[in-house]
Scaffold this motif. Sequence first.
Motif, mmCIF file in Angstrom:
data_model
loop_
_atom_site.group_PDB
_atom_site.id
_atom_site.type_symbol
_atom_site.label_atom_id
_atom_site.label_comp_id
_atom_site.label_asym_id
_atom_site.label_seq_id
_atom_site.Cartn_x
_atom_site.Cartn_y
_atom_site.Cartn_z
ATOM 1 N N LYS A 1 13.924 -32.648 56.610
ATOM 2 C CA LYS A 1 13.718 -34.102 56.612
ATOM 3 C C LYS A 1 12.256 -34.476 56.427
ATOM 4 N N ASP B 1 25.191 -43.389 57.713
ATOM 5 C CA ASP B 1 25.247 -42.090 57.034
ATOM 6 C C ASP B 1 26.671 -41.533 57.017
ATOM 7 N N ASN C 1 29.277 -40.460 59.638
ATOM 8 C CA ASN C 1 28.534 -39.578 60.541
ATOM 9 C C ASN C 1 27.861 -40.388 61.637
ATOM 10 N N GLU C 2 26.941 -41.262 61.271
ATOM 11 C CA GLU C 2 26.209 -41.992 62.309
ATOM 12 C C GLU C 2 25.518 -43.204 61.729
HETATM 13 MG MG LIG Z 1 21.331 -38.042 60.724
#
Ligand SMILES: [Mg+2]
Length: 374
Positions: free
Chosen positions: A269, A311, A324-325
Amino acid sequence: MASKKKRRIGLVFGGRSGEHEVSLASATSVMANVDSDKYEVVPIGITKEGAWLLGIEPARLIAAEQSVSEGGGAEETTAVTLTSDPRLRRLIPLEGSQPLEENGALDIIFPVLHGTYGEDGTLQGLLEMANVPYVGCGVLGAALGMDKEKMKMVFQSVGLPSVDYLVYRRNEWERLPERIMDAIEQRLGYPCFVKPVNLGSSVGISKAHERGELEDAIHVAAQYDRKVIIERGINCRELECSVLGNDEPIASVVGEVIASNEFYDYNAKYLDNKSQVIIPADISQASAEEVRRQAITAFLALDLSGLARVDFFLEKESGRIYINEVNTMPGFTQISMYPKLWEASGLSYAQLLDRLIELAIERHEDKQRNRTSR
Ligand SMILES: [Mg+2]
Ligand SMILES: Nc1ncnc2c1ncn2[C@@H]1O[C@H](COP(=O)(O)OP(=O)(O)O)[C@@H](O)[C@H]1O
């Protein structure tokens, strides 16, 4: 023509969070791009220990922290606190620090904080008590957005599919590790992902391929939070969608992240610069529409406001989309996914900042309509 008074924006960054450094980068971009004809920015850095320092540039916060923790006190800044008296909306200098030259009244707060004590509802609670308008989600939305278990429970209640998972508390794990690992193997199998329930930026997250790794992974995750979530690991592409608004949110085009590592971990990331972002994602129009629809459903279901990046996983074998979140204060540098998705949807970074400030004021005004007595 009389010049309109500029709005004073308290830009809050740093914070008691593992994502402190990410916040400094986001805040630097915001400061550089906010329309200085319309706004006066008052930078407020929160150190890793939680001290609020006024008038400090994001890039200099780390150095100032050092001098504060060595007992020197950063010379050029004043340690302040935000009073929670709703009549004041002021920053009050802490005892012994320099007095504020101006009165310190702020029109709005822009918290560019990621993770704990910033994105999780705690700062939002303080801002509610002070009755100052602020950018982003309120207390409930922020707290739900940080808790990977409660978030999934809400998703399920509105029919949004997430990957199968189990949650354990740290004390349960310490008492019954073998039984817990049996249950995980039976229900989820390998590979599985092990995560602290309340955290972000992939900190404390591991992918386990067999029992030994599973044990290590839970041990690590349990150091960061008292709850650990274990999810079935799927072979997937990762899609992201930006949402903007309050009660009538809109969704951006969909983007794809291609992680440079086996999964999108902290290194991929922020550190190795090898992960790729593809905007718009190369997916069917039907899938993109489905992602956008789910992103808005999630935003409303979690009672979010202002902004969120939502996401998703697109499972390669089945083509199924799983949510996902949400991230209620996503990375906000000019090259971050959230603003880039808006740019591709026709909204520039500066326009986006303007819109977020308007949304904060609208939400605050709407709240003032509530009766607080019988
Ligand atoms: Mg994430
Ligand atoms: N169930 C899963 N299956 C496959 N990959 C996953 C799964 N859960 C997480 N990942 C990978 O781990 C990364 C971080 O997980 P995530 O839940 O998004 O945590 P964070 O809040 O730290 O971003 C994801 O972006 C993805 O690459």
